[in-house]
Design a protein around this motif. Sequence first.
Motif, short mmCIF file in Angstrom:
data_model
loop_
_atom_site.label_atom_id
_atom_site.label_comp_id
_atom_site.label_asym_id
_atom_site.label_seq_id
_atom_site.Cartn_x
_atom_site.Cartn_y
_atom_site.Cartn_z
N LEU A 1 0.85 -1.18 0.00
CA LEU A 1 0.00 0.00 0.00
C LEU A 1 0.88 1.24 0.00
CD1 LEU A 1 -2.43 -1.01 2.91
CD2 LEU A 1 -2.78 -1.42 0.46
N SER A 2 0.43 2.31 -0.67
CA SER A 2 1.15 3.58 -0.59
C SER A 2 0.18 4.73 -0.79
CB SER A 2 2.28 3.64 -1.63
OG SER A 2 1.77 3.82 -2.92
N TYR A 3 0.58 5.87 -0.24
CA TYR A 3 -0.24 7.07 -0.41
C TYR A 3 0.69 8.27 -0.57
CZ TYR A 3 -3.38 10.96 0.43
OH TYR A 3 -4.09 12.14 0.29
N ALA A 4 0.51 9.03 -1.65
CA ALA A 4 1.29 10.24 -1.90
C ALA A 4 0.51 11.45 -1.43
CB ALA A 4 1.62 10.36 -3.39
N LEU A 5 1.14 12.30 -0.63
CA LEU A 5 0.48 13.52 -0.16
C LEU A 5 0.09 14.38 -1.35
CD1 LEU A 5 2.70 14.53 2.90
CD2 LEU A 5 0.56 13.22 2.89
N PRO A 6 -1.08 15.03 -1.28
CA PRO A 6 -1.55 15.81 -2.44
C PRO A 6 -0.72 17.05 -2.72
CG PRO A 6 -3.00 16.09 -0.55
CD PRO A 6 -2.05 15.00 -0.18
N SER A 7 0.02 17.55 -1.70
CA SER A 7 0.82 18.75 -1.89
C SER A 7 2.27 18.48 -1.51
CB SER A 7 0.27 19.90 -1.02
OG SER A 7 -1.07 20.20 -1.37
N ASP A 8 3.19 19.12 -2.21
CA ASP A 8 4.60 18.97 -1.88
C ASP A 8 4.93 19.67 -0.58
OD1 ASP A 8 4.79 17.63 -4.23
OD2 ASP A 8 5.85 19.22 -5.33
N GLY B 1 8.92 21.64 -1.57
CA GLY B 1 9.30 21.24 -2.92
C GLY B 1 9.52 19.76 -3.10
N ALA B 2 9.29 18.97 -2.06
CA ALA B 2 9.52 17.53 -2.14
C ALA B 2 8.19 16.79 -2.15
CB ALA B 2 10.37 17.06 -0.96
N GLU B 3 8.10 15.80 -3.03
CA GLU B 3 6.94 14.90 -3.01
C GLU B 3 7.16 13.86 -1.91
OE1 GLU B 3 5.13 11.23 -5.59
OE2 GLU B 3 6.07 12.88 -6.69
N VAL B 4 6.16 13.64 -1.11
CA VAL B 4 6.26 12.72 0.02
C VAL B 4 5.17 11.66 -0.10
CG1 VAL B 4 6.21 12.49 2.54
CG2 VAL B 4 7.18 14.54 1.49
N SER B 5 5.55 10.41 0.08
CA SER B 5 4.57 9.32 0.08
C SER B 5 4.89 8.37 1.21
CB SER B 5 4.55 8.58 -1.26
OG SER B 5 5.82 8.01 -1.54
N PHE B 6 3.87 7.67 1.68
CA PHE B 6 4.01 6.69 2.76
C PHE B 6 3.60 5.32 2.24
CE2 PHE B 6 3.01 10.81 4.58
CZ PHE B 6 4.06 10.98 5.46
N TYR C 1 6.33 -7.36 8.17
CA TYR C 1 5.61 -6.11 7.98
C TYR C 1 6.60 -4.94 7.97
CZ TYR C 1 1.88 -9.17 9.64
OH TYR C 1 1.03 -10.22 9.81
N MET C 2 6.34 -3.95 7.11
CA MET C 2 7.19 -2.77 7.07
C MET C 2 6.37 -1.56 6.67
SD MET C 2 10.62 -1.91 4.81
CE MET C 2 11.71 -2.81 5.88
N ALA C 3 6.64 -0.43 7.33
CA ALA C 3 6.04 0.86 6.96
C ALA C 3 7.15 1.87 6.80
CB ALA C 3 5.05 1.32 8.03
N GLY C 4 6.91 2.87 5.95
CA GLY C 4 7.97 3.83 5.74
C GLY C 4 7.52 5.03 4.94
N VAL C 5 8.49 5.87 4.64
CA VAL C 5 8.23 7.11 3.92
C VAL C 5 9.24 7.23 2.78
CG1 VAL C 5 9.72 8.43 5.49
CG2 VAL C 5 7.99 9.63 4.13
N ARG C 6 8.78 7.80 1.65
CA ARG C 6 9.65 8.10 0.53
C ARG C 6 9.59 9.59 0.24
NH1 ARG C 6 6.84 3.72 -1.59
NH2 ARG C 6 7.95 1.77 -1.29
N ILE C 7 10.74 10.14 -0.05
CA ILE C 7 10.85 11.57 -0.33
C ILE C 7 11.53 11.73 -1.68
CG2 ILE C 7 11.79 13.76 0.49
CD1 ILE C 7 12.08 12.17 3.25
N ASN C 8 10.91 12.48 -2.57
CA ASN C 8 11.47 12.75 -3.88
C ASN C 8 11.53 14.25 -4.10
OD1 ASN C 8 11.53 9.94 -5.24
ND2 ASN C 8 9.47 10.08 -4.38
N TYR C 9 12.75 14.75 -4.29
CA TYR C 9 12.93 16.20 -4.43
C TYR C 9 13.56 16.50 -5.79
CZ TYR C 9 14.42 20.94 -3.46
OH TYR C 9 14.61 22.30 -3.52
#
Length: 840
Positions: A785-792, A795-800, A832-840
């Motif tokens: 499962l993943s979810y990308a925040l609607p706003s940066d 300047g970085a796109e963030v998803s969980f 099981y694993m949860a985390g965050v991804r950051i793309n700038y």
Amino acid sequence: MFNYPKKKLALSITLAISSVTMFPALAEENDQQIEEVVVKASPILDSQKAALEAKKQATNFVDIIAADTIGRFPDQNLADSLGRVPGVAIERDQGQARYINFRGAPFKYSPIAIDGVVIPGAENGRVARFDSFPSVITSRLIANKTITPNMPGDAVAGFINIETHDPFKFDGFAFNADLGFGQQDLGEGDIEKTALKASYSNENWGAMIYTSKNSREQITDNREYDWLSENQLGGVEFRSYEITREDEAFGGKLEYRFNKGSGRVFVSLLESEFNDHELRNQFVFDIQGGMEQFGQNAPTGTDNYVPLALVERWLQDGDYKSATSTKTLGFEYNLKGWLLEGRVSITDTENLTHIPLLRGVGGAGAFAYDLTDLEDPQAELFEVNSTTPLALSSLNYAANVVLNAKSEMDIEATQIKFDVTKDMNLFGLNSEIKFGFNSDSREADGYGFYMDFSDASLYGFMATGINPNDYDTGVAWDSDFTHGVGGTYYDNVALRNDWEAQVGDLGNIDIPAGDLIIIDETVTAVYAMATSYFDWGNLVYGARIEQTDYTSEGPTGTFEDDYINVLPSLHVNYDLGQDKKLRWSVTTGVSRPNYGEWRATTSVIPISSTISAGNPELDAEKTIGTDISYEWYIGDASMFSAAAFYRSIDNVIYVSSSNVDGGAFDPSLSGSTWSYTQSVNGKDGNLSGAEVNFIAYASDFLDVMDGFGFSMNYTMLDSEFTTLTGEKYSLPGTSDTIYNASVFYEAHGFSARLNYQYRDDWFSTTENASEPEYWSGQKRADLALSYALPSDIYGAEVSFYFNANNLTDAVDTRYVGTAATPNQVERYGKRYMAGVRINY
């Protein structure tokens, strides 16, 4: 180390969110990602589009995994990603994907390359492990199922190329981070993941750097059987492994591009290391040995009591390590329409296994067991010849002995590649010609699995006054089995540390000359090929010539040999329509022996009364085969394909075993029967299969179902070879049936995918036809499962993301002969694993 409190995944995510807010605005807002495909809302869909477009344009039969499949839905390693490709099946070690069987073939039939540079196998020169390479480096995986002349000749089943990221993908500065935390269900072990990647480019210069570290703590619960016959158990082993697996990688690329796109020069580096630290607590119950004390044999049946079983205790603090270092200098230059490409690559691989085992022998107790469920054997221990319960920790052992096992292999490889490409008119047809040269020189130095079996006093153990019983923690095993014998964990680390403080490093072992592996190998290749274009498609044809020179050193001298293989191939790509293709090919190949098989030495293994001989006179396996496939590309990101293939294989290499008088190798062994094993060439090998693949995105069929999709592939395989004695076996790794299925949904930044994999039984890669061991079929389900925040954010796109692996709680079973007599049953639980991804 497994008694830590559980990780709070919500807390981990909160910490990760906090880390995002700490990033300063280093540049103008940039919502681009460091991935092969730029996506914000639909990573599955867009990555599949890129993969299918590349597959459609290819001039050979190929499957491709685009970057977002790995980046947005990160797998444990690259083998997990390839497991979704039709015809590819995963072989796991204690639940972790390590190798792949490409179209049911042995591992060595499918070499692995990074940006076209073949990586030697750290263990035996041929088979590279996928758990040694991080997904952070990967732009895309290309699984070539048919081989063109510019690919290595030993790609019998396929050629897997790992393409790394392009530092020029984005202008200016870009950054990507992946931070994950989780837990292994069995044993509550911690899982941690860190992957960082940064790049910068301007008009001429591009640079990229990356690093990753993954750590996983787990318990592996194991039961092993020793069968005298299908209905008669001779003994059973209860094992619990406390494991910490870590892999680290560091690398990057620096590139300069000439003006007007005329060429580039670059240098790249990859350093990766894998370490498996393993603590073993093991108890062996010898039923037959105990009953022989009464002049009887072990009873038959599934539910029995014996008045005496001999008991052994095995304690281990060991390591399995492998490392790969690859440095490449390359260039590309367009000289008046001639594209010149060159690579010089130096690769060093190291593999080290060291597992010192302290073995307590001479324990005894009455033993009751129930084998009604072979995947969960029941057992109880009593005082000798009674039904009075006996605590396993109270057993006394008559003596301690040491089994100090070690193997090591270092390989230095230098590869030189030079390729020339030119568009021209050939035989009146628009064509692209390509020809080149490749040299792969390797020096291998090491030894196989040497086992020093001695009385513990020879290691100074008894002189130290150390008592293994003092290291019993009293903590009961974590177990997925019904826990019958009452095993407890020992502090094996403290035991080994105290022991080595008294006697020195246990790794200082004198390796006999008969166990050494010293091999030099050089494969020199030239090739020429052309791609000619017609109104109906294109034709790819050509040949590769490979010369193999090798020497294998042994105590009685050096064996030398050389031979030449001519490997032609033909590929027809016919366009049935704008979105339909028919492909047909004829290919040839050669698979050389691995270094353990090729060694000019003979090992004597007293603990198993085995003599293992190398065979430097082994012939390489030669193959010829054909493939045919149909591909229909539907809409934007859907497709249907069907394919079939056949490979004829001559000189199939397998391990033969026979009984000999030990006196033939050591006069002191005269009159005793020993097992003699050696790799030999069989004959009449073949490998064939058919596969169907369907990927459906609902929006390509029904607009009202936008966001939904599924994929399914099904493969049927068959293989066989004939031994020197006329017996017939399947090739190692061939499952009759493999299928994968995925369903997914993504919309408004949310993505979900449930994947299911199945493969039925297969012949183990031990490749010993005299003791045919098989893996039972495996079923595995994974959720992502993943979810990308609607706003940066800055300047970085963030998803969980959240991943749940092995939801089926798979049980790995191996057997000799039939499934009714398993020799190993193993559990390791869910992850099981949860985390965050950051793309700038």
